[in-house]
Design a protein around this motif. Structure first.
Motif, PDB file in Angstrom:
ATOM      1  N   ARG A   1      14.174  23.947  14.283  1.00  6.14           N
ATOM      2  CA  ARG A   1      15.316  24.759  14.719  1.00  6.14           C
ATOM      3  C   ARG A   1      15.328  26.142  14.062  1.00  6.14           C
ATOM      4  NH1 ARG A   1      19.792  21.210  11.587  1.00  6.14           N
ATOM      5  NH2 ARG A   1      19.685  22.259   9.560  1.00  6.14           N
ATOM      6  N   ASN A   2      14.329  26.418  13.219  1.00  8.88           N
ATOM      7  CA  ASN A   2      14.314  27.694  12.494  1.00  8.88           C
ATOM      8  C   ASN A   2      13.994  28.839  13.441  1.00  8.88           C
ATOM      9  OD1 ASN A   2      13.554  29.835  10.511  1.00  8.88           O
ATOM     10  ND2 ASN A   2      13.845  28.156   9.077  1.00  8.88           N
ATOM     11  N   LYS A   3      14.798  29.895  13.383  1.00  8.01           N
ATOM     12  CA  LYS A   3      14.643  31.021  14.305  1.00  8.01           C
ATOM     13  C   LYS A   3      13.787  32.157  13.740  1.00  8.01           C
ATOM     14  CE  LYS A   3      19.135  30.172  16.518  1.00  8.01           C
ATOM     15  NZ  LYS A   3      18.513  29.183  17.404  1.00  8.01           N
ATOM     16  N   SER A   4      13.231  31.969  12.574  1.00  5.41           N
ATOM     17  CA  SER A   4      12.362  32.995  11.990  1.00  5.41           C
ATOM     18  C   SER A   4      10.973  32.921  12.612  1.00  5.41           C
ATOM     19  CB  SER A   4      12.233  32.792  10.476  1.00  5.41           C
ATOM     20  OG  SER A   4      11.159  33.528   9.956  1.00  5.41           O
ATOM     21  N   PRO A   5      10.498  34.007  13.262  1.00  4.39           N
ATOM     22  CA  PRO A   5       9.140  33.986  13.826  1.00  4.39           C
ATOM     23  C   PRO A   5       8.063  33.741  12.774  1.00  4.39           C
ATOM     24  CG  PRO A   5      10.407  35.781  14.786  1.00  4.39           C
ATOM     25  CD  PRO A   5      11.225  35.240  13.648  1.00  4.39           C
ATOM     26  N   SER A   6       8.245  34.306  11.571  1.00  5.19           N
ATOM     27  CA  SER A   6       7.219  34.102  10.554  1.00  5.19           C
ATOM     28  C   SER A   6       7.236  32.665  10.047  1.00  5.19           C
ATOM     29  CB  SER A   6       7.376  35.101   9.403  1.00  5.19           C
ATOM     30  OG  SER A   6       8.614  34.961   8.734  1.00  5.19           O
ATOM     31  N   PHE A   7       8.415  32.037  10.023  1.00  7.62           N
ATOM     32  CA  PHE A   7       8.455  30.615   9.674  1.00  7.62           C
ATOM     33  C   PHE A   7       7.757  29.792  10.748  1.00  7.62           C
ATOM     34  CE2 PHE A   7      10.044  26.342   9.867  1.00  7.62           C
ATOM     35  CZ  PHE A   7       9.893  25.925   8.559  1.00  7.62           C
ATOM     36  N   ALA A   8       7.991  30.117  12.010  1.00  6.08           N
ATOM     37  CA  ALA A   8       7.353  29.380  13.101  1.00  6.08           C
ATOM     38  C   ALA A   8       5.830  29.455  12.993  1.00  6.08           C
ATOM     39  CB  ALA A   8       7.828  29.916  14.445  1.00  6.08           C
ATOM     40  N   LYS A   9       5.304  30.610  12.592  1.00  7.04           N
ATOM     41  CA  LYS A   9       3.857  30.743  12.412  1.00  7.04           C
ATOM     42  C   LYS A   9       3.368  29.841  11.280  1.00  7.04           C
ATOM     43  CE  LYS A   9       3.276  35.432  14.245  1.00  7.04           C
ATOM     44  NZ  LYS A   9       2.294  35.059  15.275  1.00  7.04           N
ATOM     45  N   PHE A  10       4.151  29.780  10.210  1.00 10.87           N
ATOM     46  CA  PHE A  10       3.801  28.878   9.109  1.00 10.87           C
ATOM     47  C   PHE A  10       3.839  27.426   9.576  1.00 10.87           C
ATOM     48  CE2 PHE A  10       5.587  26.068   5.804  1.00 10.87           C
ATOM     49  CZ  PHE A  10       4.500  26.031   4.947  1.00 10.87           C
ATOM     50  N   ARG A  11       4.938  27.033  10.198  1.00 12.28           N
ATOM     51  CA  ARG A  11       5.114  25.655  10.679  1.00 12.28           C
ATOM     52  C   ARG A  11       3.991  25.244  11.625  1.00 12.28           C
ATOM     53  NH1 ARG A  11       9.613  26.000  14.625  1.00 12.28           N
ATOM     54  NH2 ARG A  11       7.857  26.680  15.912  1.00 12.28           N
ATOM     55  N   ASP A  12       3.731  26.081  12.629  1.00 13.04           N
ATOM     56  CA  ASP A  12       2.736  25.731  13.638  1.00 13.04           C
ATOM     57  C   ASP A  12       1.329  25.753  13.056  1.00 13.04           C
ATOM     58  OD1 ASP A  12       4.911  25.586  15.308  1.00 13.04           O
ATOM     59  OD2 ASP A  12       4.494  27.478  16.345  1.00 13.04           O
ATOM     60  N   GLY A  13       1.087  26.678  12.147  1.00  9.59           N
ATOM     61  CA  GLY A  13      -0.223  26.746  11.506  1.00  9.59           C
ATOM     62  C   GLY A  13      -0.521  25.510  10.681  1.00  9.59           C
ATOM     63  N   MET A  14       0.472  25.017   9.948  1.00 11.84           N
ATOM     64  CA  MET A  14       0.276  23.808   9.151  1.00 11.84           C
ATOM     65  C   MET A  14       0.020  22.609  10.051  1.00 11.84           C
ATOM     66  SD  MET A  14       0.416  24.778   6.015  1.00 11.84           S
ATOM     67  CE  MET A  14       0.510  23.205   5.162  1.00 11.84           C
ATOM     68  N   ARG A  15       0.740  22.519  11.140  1.00  7.11           N
ATOM     69  CA  ARG A  15       0.539  21.383  12.050  1.00  7.11           C
ATOM     70  C   ARG A  15      -0.835  21.422  12.710  1.00  7.11           C
ATOM     71  NH1 ARG A  15       6.655  21.369  14.699  1.00  7.11           N
ATOM     72  NH2 ARG A  15       7.618  20.102  13.076  1.00  7.11           N
ATOM     73  N   ARG A  16      -1.278  22.613  13.090  1.00  2.80           N
ATOM     74  CA  ARG A  16      -2.617  22.727  13.699  1.00  2.80           C
ATOM     75  C   ARG A  16      -3.698  22.380  12.688  1.00  2.80           C
ATOM     76  NH1 ARG A  16      -0.534  27.411  16.174  1.00  2.80           N
ATOM     77  NH2 ARG A  16      -1.493  28.663  14.541  1.00  2.80           N
ATOM     78  N   LEU A  17      -3.465  22.744  11.441  1.00  2.00           N
ATOM     79  CA  LEU A  17      -4.460  22.515  10.403  1.00  2.00           C
ATOM     80  C   LEU A  17      -4.812  21.036  10.295  1.00  2.00           C
ATOM     81  CD1 LEU A  17      -5.927  24.268   8.234  1.00  2.00           C
ATOM     82  CD2 LEU A  17      -4.108  23.614   6.645  1.00  2.00           C
ATOM     83  N   ILE A  18      -3.812  20.181  10.328  1.00  2.00           N
ATOM     84  CA  ILE A  18      -4.089  18.759  10.185  1.00  2.00           C
ATOM     85  C   ILE A  18      -4.554  18.133  11.496  1.00  2.00           C
ATOM     86  CG2 ILE A  18      -2.581  18.477   8.190  1.00  2.00           C
ATOM     87  CD1 ILE A  18      -0.466  17.298  10.047  1.00  2.00           C
ATOM     88  N   LEU A  19      -4.175  18.743  12.611  1.00  2.42           N
ATOM     89  CA  LEU A  19      -4.654  18.226  13.905  1.00  2.42           C
ATOM     90  C   LEU A  19      -6.120  18.548  14.133  1.00  2.42           C
ATOM     91  CD1 LEU A  19      -1.638  19.013  16.248  1.00  2.42           C
ATOM     92  CD2 LEU A  19      -2.416  16.743  15.512  1.00  2.42           C
ATOM     93  N   ASP A  20      -6.564  19.689  13.598  1.00  6.99           N
ATOM     94  CA  ASP A  20      -7.925  20.173  13.848  1.00  6.99           C
ATOM     95  C   ASP A  20      -8.937  19.645  12.842  1.00  6.99           C
ATOM     96  OD1 ASP A  20      -6.874  21.597  15.945  1.00  6.99           O
ATOM     97  OD2 ASP A  20      -6.833  23.513  14.883  1.00  6.99           O
ATOM     98  N   GLN A  21      -8.509  18.838  11.915  1.00  5.05           N
ATOM     99  CA  GLN A  21      -9.446  18.384  10.878  1.00  5.05           C
ATOM    100  C   GLN A  21     -10.575  17.551  11.476  1.00  5.05           C
ATOM    101  OE1 GLN A  21      -8.261  15.183   8.277  1.00  5.05           O
ATOM    102  NE2 GLN A  21      -6.404  14.834   9.443  1.00  5.05           N
TER     103      GLN A  21
END
Length: 216
Positions: free
Chosen positions: A196-216
């Protein structure tokens, strides 16, 4: 997957202690991580860290040496570096960071994420969490904030939730600014909901962390 995570200060470390289980699952189930906080951001050295004093815990000063070491260390699958942009141009800053990683041999698996302007933007991106931690937060101050703008972010947050605002914190001087940022991480951090966070830079952090573990 094991991830080494570097942040520029102890308040950032405290915040990520709350956030990482929400993004990666519980520690060791199956992903593991280790947080490292530094004593300030510093600057990328012109010689990319040759001769840097390891005892000086300034993040960017040490970054070339750290990334080179992690790239050669078995059992480390990725490195995440979380920084404030402050007054830097975010795109230019990210390019400089990627250049440091690209000059390592071997090249590390590294994710850079930048809070615009400061990590306090992430607290302001989740007003429900913020007001849950500080029910008396001043709505008129919060309404002036444009998300992820360069406006003196921590000062605006302080004006909304600290008695006397940022002026009182600045008058008191060090160590109060650092103590307040640590308090905000402790009180707001556990209430943050990533989706629910509306910060674009937070969204980049959130999505980047999720992709990191999906792409392992």
């Amino acid at each position: 997957m094991h991830i080494e995570i570097l942040v520029e200060d102890s308040s950032g470390e405290k915040l990520l202690e709350s956030l990482l289980p929400k993004l990666l699952g519980m520690q060791g189930e199956p992903h593991s991580w280790r947080l490292h906080s530094y004593k300030g951001i510093g600057r990328i050295p012109k010689n990319l860290g040759r001769g840097a004093d390891p005892a000086k815990r300034i993040l960017l000063d040490q970054l070339p040496r750290l990334l080179q070491g992690y790239a050669k260390t078995p059992g480390i699958d990725a490195v995440v570096v979380v920084l404030d942009s402050d007054r830097r141009d975010r795109v230019e800053f990210l390019s400089e960071l990627k250049l440091v990683a690209g000059r390592c041999n071997p090249t590390p698996n590294v994710l850079f994420r930048i809070a615009v302007e400061e990590v306090e933007a992430w607290y302001l991106g989740d007003r429900e969490a913020l007001t849950g931690a500080y029910p008396r937060a001043k709505a008129d101050v919060l309404s002036r904030y444009v998300q992820d703008s360069v406006c003196g972010t921590w000062e605006l947050l302080a004006d909304a939730i600290h008695p006397g605002g940022s002026a009182a914190i600045k008058r008191a001087g060090w160590p109060l600014p650092g103590q307040k940022k640590h308090e905000w991480a402790e009180r707001i951090g556990p209430l943050l909901e990533p989706d629910r966070n509306k910060s674009p830079s937070f969204a980049k952090f959130r999505d980047g962390m999720r992709r990191l573990i999906l792409d392992q």
